[in-house]
Design an enzyme around this catalytic site. Sequence first.
Site: not given
Length: 457
Positions: A72, A124-125, A214, A216, A257, A449
């Site tokens: 843990y 990004f969304d 960001d 990714a 990614k 979406h």
Amino acid sequence: MELPFAESYRIKMVEHIRRSTREEREQWIKEAKYNLFKLPSSQVYIDLLTDSGTGAMSDKQWAAIMLGDESYAGASSFFNMKNMIEKITGFQYVLPTHQGRAAENVFFSATVKEGSVIPGNSHFDTTKGHIEYRKAIALDCTIDEASNTQLEIPFKGNVDPAKLEKALAEHKGNVPFVIVTVTNNTAGGQPVSMQNLREVREICNKHGIPVILDSARFAENAYFIKTREKGYEDKTIKEIAREMFSYADGMTMSSKKDAIVNMGGFFATNKKEWYDAATMFCVMYEGYLTYGGMAGRDMNALAQGLDEGTEFSVLESRIKQVQYLGQRLDEYGIPYQRPAGGHAIFVDAKKILPNVPKEQFKAQTLGIELYLEAGIRGVEIGALLADRDPVTRENRYPELELLRLAIPRRTYTNNHMDVIAVALKNIYDRRESIVSGYRIVKELPIMRHFTIELEKC
Ligand code: F0G
């Protein structure tokens, strides 16, 4: 004769997929309310919905899974991951999260307030969603050239320095940080140059504002810097990545990614005050600081995936496959965001379906056509994704209506790319006859979406 290019891997395990009939697909897409997200994967032949979490892990990643430490607190897997992140990015403080948007949630909870303004390049969304949910503003400062799909420039994901300057001057006191997305997913998987990252840093330094990447697809971005930007040809991907991160104060990462894992993410920084402020939210939303929503085995696979994913040969195999699909589309004259992006081809639905009104969602219409044609699932990057204006609640119609065909890493062969190209050609050949699209029957107030329900017009 020069030997042709081929992938730097061979295949040890396969997963069967099956073709369906057009009649089956007509039934299935109707049952899915014309929302491609609602299709069970068994009803999809070639799945290009996303390159996120859909890649094939390597033998070494699977081996690392067997060595996972599930303690843990203080698991060795966490330290494996943390050490690899620090080696590649230079950031010493790491909070694991279950995926990228969770890293956004943890970090934004500590830094974004009502009325904050977050400039960036085509957020990004989920990034935009997390900002707008906090009644803050995601201010797009991408270069104008990004919205001309036929213009071929090497770094179409760049931040416009003049727009950024203006934003920082206008919103003085309200900007907690600037976020640069590498590569720029929404603008077509387009890279940001090192020079641009340097410029952003200089502008932000002048205004005393920190910078976040960001990240990714930071390794794909580094590949483009190596292959397109002068002075970087002889540097390794790891050296380039290290320099990219040197212009930032922190990063959010979707490890699904470029770290080639099925699930995982993290926030990393050298700013102790950011780390300290974010820890509370990590514990609350994700888990204790040394697992944050990830199993030990997955942190081990992530460490290995980051190491492999920043090797030139791995990136070359991946990006050349995307470029191959682009070349096949060129043969048929099918318009897409040029040049081909790192992780996907973004087909230009405005140009392919000129007769479908924008109010009937051109890119979504093209996505449904492609599914009906060949069982291929892409994703709409257009008006449905752009959502409604948070204040007026009017539909937002972005300049670009794109159908994204995201290529999972190491998953499909170039024969699959050929099927995709021919399916699109068949639609392109009958484009004049497609005159109507879809209307919304049901939608949620944010990130609609994913769950939206549609009917034929
Ligand atoms: N940032 C970028 C640039 C992304 O592309 C994504 C996810 C995220 C953040 C959020 O990460 O999914 O791990 O929570 N993009 C996926 C896609 C979903 O299909 O492009 P996540």
